[in-house]
Design a protein around this motif. Structure first.
Motif, PDB file in Angstrom:
ATOM      1  N   PHE A  20      -9.770 -42.529 137.516  1.00  0.00           N
ATOM      2  CA  PHE A  20      -8.031 -42.709 137.570  1.00  0.00           C
ATOM      3  C   PHE A  20      -7.150 -42.247 136.755  1.00  0.00           C
ATOM      4  CE2 PHE A  20      -9.764 -45.439 141.767  1.00  0.00           C
ATOM      5  CZ  PHE A  20     -10.280 -45.931 141.215  1.00  0.00           C
ATOM      6  N   CYS A  21      -5.567 -41.922 137.046  1.00  0.00           N
ATOM      7  CA  CYS A  21      -5.149 -41.548 135.787  1.00  0.00           C
ATOM      8  C   CYS A  21      -3.624 -42.408 136.121  1.00  0.00           C
ATOM      9  CB  CYS A  21      -5.329 -39.965 134.827  1.00  0.00           C
ATOM     10  SG  CYS A  21      -4.285 -39.399 133.887  1.00  0.00           S
ATOM     11  N   ALA A  22      -2.523 -42.990 135.949  1.00  0.00           N
ATOM     12  CA  ALA A  22      -1.771 -43.162 136.706  1.00  0.00           C
ATOM     13  C   ALA A  22      -0.746 -42.270 134.431  1.00  0.00           C
ATOM     14  CB  ALA A  22      -1.337 -44.977 136.435  1.00  0.00           C
ATOM     15  N   ALA A  23       0.274 -41.281 135.415  1.00  0.00           N
ATOM     16  CA  ALA A  23       0.685 -40.901 134.699  1.00  0.00           C
ATOM     17  C   ALA A  23       2.501 -42.010 134.357  1.00  0.00           C
ATOM     18  CB  ALA A  23       1.344 -40.030 135.194  1.00  0.00           C
ATOM     19  N   SER A  24       2.673 -41.766 133.846  1.00  0.00           N
ATOM     20  CA  SER A  24       4.522 -42.754 133.346  1.00  0.00           C
ATOM     21  C   SER A  24       5.011 -41.414 132.458  1.00  0.00           C
ATOM     22  CB  SER A  24       3.795 -43.439 132.412  1.00  0.00           C
ATOM     23  OG  SER A  24       3.979 -43.701 131.674  1.00  0.00           O
ATOM     24  N   GLY A  25       6.410 -42.167 132.539  1.00  0.00           N
ATOM     25  CA  GLY A  25       7.686 -40.984 131.677  1.00  0.00           C
ATOM     26  C   GLY A  25       8.259 -39.315 132.876  1.00  0.00           C
ATOM     27  N   ARG A  26       8.297 -38.874 132.532  1.00  0.00           N
ATOM     28  CA  ARG A  26       9.068 -37.267 132.993  1.00  0.00           C
ATOM     29  C   ARG A  26       7.807 -36.641 134.500  1.00  0.00           C
ATOM     30  NH1 ARG A  26      10.820 -32.616 129.320  1.00  0.00           N
ATOM     31  NH2 ARG A  26      10.415 -31.958 131.276  1.00  0.00           N
ATOM     32  N   THR A  27       7.734 -37.714 135.272  1.00  0.00           N
ATOM     33  CA  THR A  27       6.778 -37.784 136.209  1.00  0.00           C
ATOM     34  C   THR A  27       7.935 -36.889 137.312  1.00  0.00           C
ATOM     35  OG1 THR A  27       7.070 -39.899 137.521  1.00  0.00           O
ATOM     36  CG2 THR A  27       5.296 -40.173 135.396  1.00  0.00           C
ATOM     37  N   PHE A  28       9.033 -36.629 137.283  1.00  0.00           N
ATOM     38  CA  PHE A  28       9.984 -36.044 138.384  1.00  0.00           C
ATOM     39  C   PHE A  28       9.414 -34.913 137.891  1.00  0.00           C
ATOM     40  CE2 PHE A  28      12.814 -34.803 134.707  1.00  0.00           C
ATOM     41  CZ  PHE A  28      12.955 -36.214 134.357  1.00  0.00           C
ATOM     42  N   SER A  29       9.054 -33.819 136.896  1.00  0.00           N
ATOM     43  CA  SER A  29       9.261 -33.100 136.723  1.00  0.00           C
ATOM     44  C   SER A  29       7.142 -32.260 137.176  1.00  0.00           C
ATOM     45  CB  SER A  29       9.465 -32.533 135.420  1.00  0.00           C
ATOM     46  OG  SER A  29      10.819 -32.910 134.660  1.00  0.00           O
ATOM     47  N   MET A  30       7.140 -33.400 137.273  1.00  0.00           N
ATOM     48  CA  MET A  30       5.183 -32.668 137.422  1.00  0.00           C
ATOM     49  C   MET A  30       4.504 -31.641 138.984  1.00  0.00           C
ATOM     50  SD  MET A  30       2.536 -34.160 136.360  1.00  0.00           S
ATOM     51  CE  MET A  30       2.524 -36.058 136.256  1.00  0.00           C
ATOM     52  N   TYR A  31       3.988 -30.813 137.736  1.00  0.00           N
ATOM     53  CA  TYR A  31       3.779 -29.994 138.448  1.00  0.00           C
ATOM     54  C   TYR A  31       2.393 -29.920 139.050  1.00  0.00           C
ATOM     55  CZ  TYR A  31       1.703 -25.521 140.028  1.00  0.00           C
ATOM     56  OH  TYR A  31       1.161 -24.317 140.430  1.00  0.00           O
ATOM     57  N   ALA A  32       1.480 -30.358 138.906  1.00  0.00           N
ATOM     58  CA  ALA A  32       0.296 -30.639 138.799  1.00  0.00           C
ATOM     59  C   ALA A  32      -0.265 -31.553 137.829  1.00  0.00           C
ATOM     60  CB  ALA A  32      -0.439 -29.058 138.356  1.00  0.00           C
TER      61      ALA A  32
END
Length: 118
Positions: A20-32
């Protein structure tokens, strides 16, 4: 963007494992988001990716049919389900993120070890 990978571990050949991998920070700009792996003495290898907005996925040919990538947008988390594992799947697995303005995997997690015993 910060990425925190978890899961992995030791499994016998033929078994299954999830990372699993959790993202934080500028996730609103995530493309992939994607997964790569690096086996001892080898270069980094692409495993799979998921396009954040559509959920479209792509898995490397050598892992197609055994590995599945998915994501949970609400939790900013990407999953890699690995079935029918082989000793050659042993590697450090890294998650990566691409943002909209570059669409390249510029952000990397620390990696999680997957070991498949024969």
């Amino acid at each position: 963007v910060q990425l925190q990978a978890s899961g992995g571990g030791l499994v016998q050949a033929g078994g299954s494992l999830n990372v699993f991998c959790a993202a934080s920070g500028r996730t609103f700009s995530m493309y992939a988001m994607g997964w790569f792996r690096q086996a001892p003495g080898k270069g980094r290898e692409f495993v799979a990716q998921v396009i954040w907005s559509s959920g479209s996925t792509y898995v490397a040919d050598s892992m197609k049919g055994r590995f599945t990538i998915s994501r949970d947008n609400a939790k900013n988390t990407v999953f890699l389900q690995m079935n029918s594992l082989k000793p050659e799947d042993t590697a450090v697995y890294y998650c990566a993120a691409a943002l909209q303005h570059t669409r390249s995997f510029d952000y990397w997690g620390h990696g999680t070890q997957v070991t498949v015993s024969s």
